[in-house]
Design an enzyme around this catalytic site. Structure first.
Site, mmCIF file in Angstrom:
data_model
loop_
_atom_site.group_PDB
_atom_site.id
_atom_site.type_symbol
_atom_site.label_atom_id
_atom_site.label_comp_id
_atom_site.label_asym_id
_atom_site.label_seq_id
_atom_site.Cartn_x
_atom_site.Cartn_y
_atom_site.Cartn_z
ATOM 1 N N ASP A 89 42.893 56.673 -33.762
ATOM 2 C CA ASP A 89 41.336 56.717 -34.516
ATOM 3 C C ASP A 89 41.181 58.168 -34.808
ATOM 4 O OD1 ASP A 89 38.363 54.335 -32.510
ATOM 5 O OD2 ASP A 89 38.492 55.897 -34.139
ATOM 6 N N GLU A 115 29.066 53.815 -30.370
ATOM 7 C CA GLU A 115 30.208 54.189 -29.409
ATOM 8 C C GLU A 115 29.672 55.227 -27.983
ATOM 9 O OE1 GLU A 115 32.722 55.717 -33.583
ATOM 10 O OE2 GLU A 115 33.821 55.969 -31.208
HETATM 11 C C1 GLC Z 1 35.332 56.425 -34.698
HETATM 12 C C2 GLC Z 1 35.473 54.590 -34.008
HETATM 13 C C3 GLC Z 1 36.599 53.946 -35.084
HETATM 14 C C4 GLC Z 1 35.773 53.887 -36.184
HETATM 15 C C5 GLC Z 1 36.786 55.674 -36.807
HETATM 16 C C6 GLC Z 1 36.160 55.551 -38.161
HETATM 17 O O1 GLC Z 1 35.656 57.075 -33.711
HETATM 18 O O2 GLC Z 1 36.174 54.437 -33.403
HETATM 19 O O3 GLC Z 1 36.010 52.730 -35.103
HETATM 20 O O4 GLC Z 1 36.846 53.188 -37.130
HETATM 21 O O5 GLC Z 1 36.158 56.436 -36.093
HETATM 22 O O6 GLC Z 1 35.217 56.179 -37.945
#
Ligand code: GLC
Length: 655
Positions: A327, A530
């Site tokens: 991530d 988030e």
């Molecule tokens: C974010 C998320 C993830 C996402 C990634 C790219 O922090 O946790 O779900 O795909 O970054 O945007």
């Protein structure tokens, strides 16, 4: 020859930029400069089995080129020419990462520019571009925005979800992108989590069924598809976030002021395997070729450092042969004060590609040092790159580095809009319907509609739409709940809207303020994404309660439509309206709400989350509420939803 290829490619770029339909020159024209290996070049031959192509290419790659493939950079951070210089394997758009002019063609041209740089590398390995299209291509303006997963969970309709996966695949390809960081297959245990709405629900079997359906929709090649020779998947889906991202404990997060997001899960391995692993087992069996590791921890150890779960369980036990992507800068969190140790630990644990996303030079240098030091075995590097190349060959990227531009006709196509509207209809959950307030007659003389949420596509879409945190207002095309109501009623019906719920300006012939037959009160959470959305208190706000009370003064009947990314505590307010409808986050096709309110379609939605009676009850879910009764039980249980003609059980007097 390479010069000629680049020239041809540039010509095709110019032509495509002018809208001319061109197909990007295929990789066969590349004549890679062979290193010491003088064996016949097989990787550019699409008639060869994928595994043969992978091994043939891998053996030609330098360590720098291998590390480049493991590097994913955010599009705002990559410097011109560096994709070629460092043989970068992937670029992504983070939430809101759109080109200046936010159109499908501008997206396509942007991605094509990065791809041209990748194809200009020594071995001509195409890059793979990824984006979060978690409810349709949310970053792209005027895409079809489908209901978020919480709403799809309420439909519990795998065929519908599969079709949405397919439609989403078409619209990301229209923008030049073959990889979607979706679906979230969290089994969400605490609805105070800001990512509750990204989950299909709290129950393992439902999440497994719908997560797999979505993946199949994104990846399955259908008759008539535009695919390359040897291509085995249509687009790449990313079941995420492995493992147990929705099972963290309150106040266990060390990230910013997050409470649940990126926190710690403390369950025993038996529960981990019973509740949170099945969606991944099913996804792997269905052909998942990418999985994103979770920011969260298990028993205090970051998932990005969990070699047992990433390698022993996911890769070896479940047989996952795609690649694990980190991530966003998540590897760095393992040892916040020791970047080198974080990278070594995470790559050795099994993460194959690092979503860096900013300082890629430091990552690349750190990786080289770690391999030179023997801290990361070259076999681990080869395993990671093998997995990445396998996916790129499976997507047909070597033969077709860019999708067919003709897919741009699918963006907000009538087929996609109809599908989205159907999903909205099937997601609505009727919580209360006293005196059969619904369905409402289309001839109802006076209808008031109150609340900003009735007339705001941003509020009905939620997070991951235009911006990471969502964007209030009407910057997208679509239909609001209000426009749906106006379109549904007969010409004799009078519909008045006021976002503040003040209808005193509307009078009868004698100048007396009107009393509505029905007032729809649309209550909406402000968008979030988030951990920003982690919330201890999920009750209605004072202004929302005021809106409700004001409506009662001006109406014979009140119907509440709740726009939210999770159940909200409404126990005390339930008596203030004859009917309550959970509409979740329906996306751009809000006209689907009126379809059901006026009886063109029945209510079929069932909540995929237990609905809490109080904030103090939280977390409450199907797994911990089984033996709870009376006031300890949820207000509405998992799977609750009335149909027309049904009345809410007597749940308020919970003795
Ligand atoms: C974010 C998320 C993830 C996402 C990634 C790219 O922090 O946790 O779900 O795909 O970054 O945007």
């Amino acid at each position: 020859m390479r010069k000629l290829f680049s020239f041809l490619f540039l010509v095709s770029l110019i032509l495509s930029a002018c809208g001319a339909s061109t197909s990007t020159p295929v990789a066969e024209e590349i004549t890679p400069v062979a290193t010491e290996d003088t064996s016949p070049i097989l990787y550019t031959d699409s008639s060869q089995p994928i595994e043969v192509r992978v091994e043939d290419l891998l053996k030609r790659m330098t360590l720098e080129e291998k590390i480049g493939q493991m590097t994913q950079v955010e599009k705002g951070s990559i410097q011109p020419g560096d994709i070629t210089t460092y043989a970068i394997g992937s670029i992504l758009s983070g939430g809101g990462g759109s080109p200046a002019k936010n159109t499908p063609q501008e997206w396509y041209t942007m991605v094509e520019g990065y791809q041209e740089e990748a194809l200009a590398t020594r071995l001509g390995i195409p890059l793979i571009y990824g984006v979060d299209a978690v409810h349709g291509h949310g970053n792209m303006q005027n895409a079809t925005i489908f209901p978020h997963n919480i709403a799809l969970g309420a439909t519990n309709n795998p065929e519908l979800v599969k079709a949405i996966g397919r439609a989403t695949a078409e619209e990301i390809l229209a923008s030049g992108i073959p990889w979607n960081f979706a679906p979230v297959i969290a089994v969400v245990q605490d609805v105070r989590w800001g990512r509750t709405y990204e989950g299909f629900g709290e129950e393992t079997a439902l999440v497994t069924s719908l997560g797999t359906a979505y993946l199949e929709g994104m990846q399955t090649i259908q008759d008539g598809d535009v695919t390359s020779p040897g291509q085995t998947i249509f687009t790449l889906a990313t079941p995420k976030h492995f493992l147990g991202d929705g099972a963290t404990l309150w106040d266990s997060s060390n990230t910013e002021d997050y409470k649940l997001d990126q926190g710690n899960m403390q369950v025993p391995e038996e529960a981990l395997r019973e509740l949170y692993l099945p969606p991944y087992e099913s996804a792997v069996d269905a052909g998942a070729l990418n999985i994103m590791a979770s920011f969260s921890s298990w028993k205090g150890t970051k998932m990005h450092a969990q070699e047992y779960l990433l390698t022993d369980v996911l890769k070896n036990e479940l047989g996952f042969n795609g690649f694990i992507v980190s991530d966003w800068q998540a590897m760095d969190q393992i040892y916040p004060d020791d970047y080198y140790a974080s990278i070594v630990t995470s790559v050795n644990a099994g993460v194959d590609m690092n979503m860096v996303p900013y300082d890629y030079v430091t990552f690349i240098e750190t990786m080289k040092t770690a391999v030179d030091n023997g801290d990361i075995p070259e076999e681990r590097i080869d395993d990671a790159v093998r997995r990445i190349l396998r996916v790129k060959f499976s997507l047909g990227l070597f033969e077709r580095p860019m999708p067919d531009v003709s897919l741009q006709k699918t963006v907000r196509s009538q087929e996609h809009l109809d599908l989205a509207r159907q999903a909205v209809r099937e997601s609505l959950v009727l919580l209360k319907n006293e005196n059969d307030a619904l369905p409402l007659s289309k001839e109802t003389p006076v209808i008031f509609v109150a609340g900003q949420g009735a007339n705001d596509l941003g509020l009905q879409s939620g997070g991951w739409t235009l911006e990471w945190q969502g964007k209030v207002g009407n910057q997208n095309e679509g239909t609001t709940i209000l426009s749906g109501i106006r379109a549904a009623v007969s010409e004799t019906s009078r519909v008045e809207f006021n976002s503040d719920g003040d209808f005193t300006e509307f009078t009868d012939e004698a100048g007396i303020p009107l009393i509505a037959d029905v007032t729809f009160v649309v209550l909406a959470e402000k968008p979030y994404a988030e951990g920003v959305g982690d919330a201890a208190n999920i009750s209605l706000s004072n202004s929302e309660v005021k809106l409700l009370n004001d409506a009662r003064q001006q109406s014979k009947t009140v119907v509440v439509i709740l726009l939210s990314g999770r159940p909200r505590v409404i126990t005390d307010e339930l008596p203030l309206a004859e009917a309550w409808v959970a509409a979740w986050l329906p996306g751009t096709e809000g006209n689907g709400v009126a379809d059901v309110l006026f009886g063109n379609y029945p209510f079929t939605g069932k909540t995929s989350y237990s609905w809490p009676r109080t904030n103090e009850q939280l977390p409450i879910n199907i797994n911990n509420a089984k033996d709870k009764t009376g006031c300890d039980a949820p207000l509405f249980p998992f799977g609750y939803g009335l149909e027309y003609g049904e009345s809410m059980p007597d749940i308020l007097e919970c003795k």
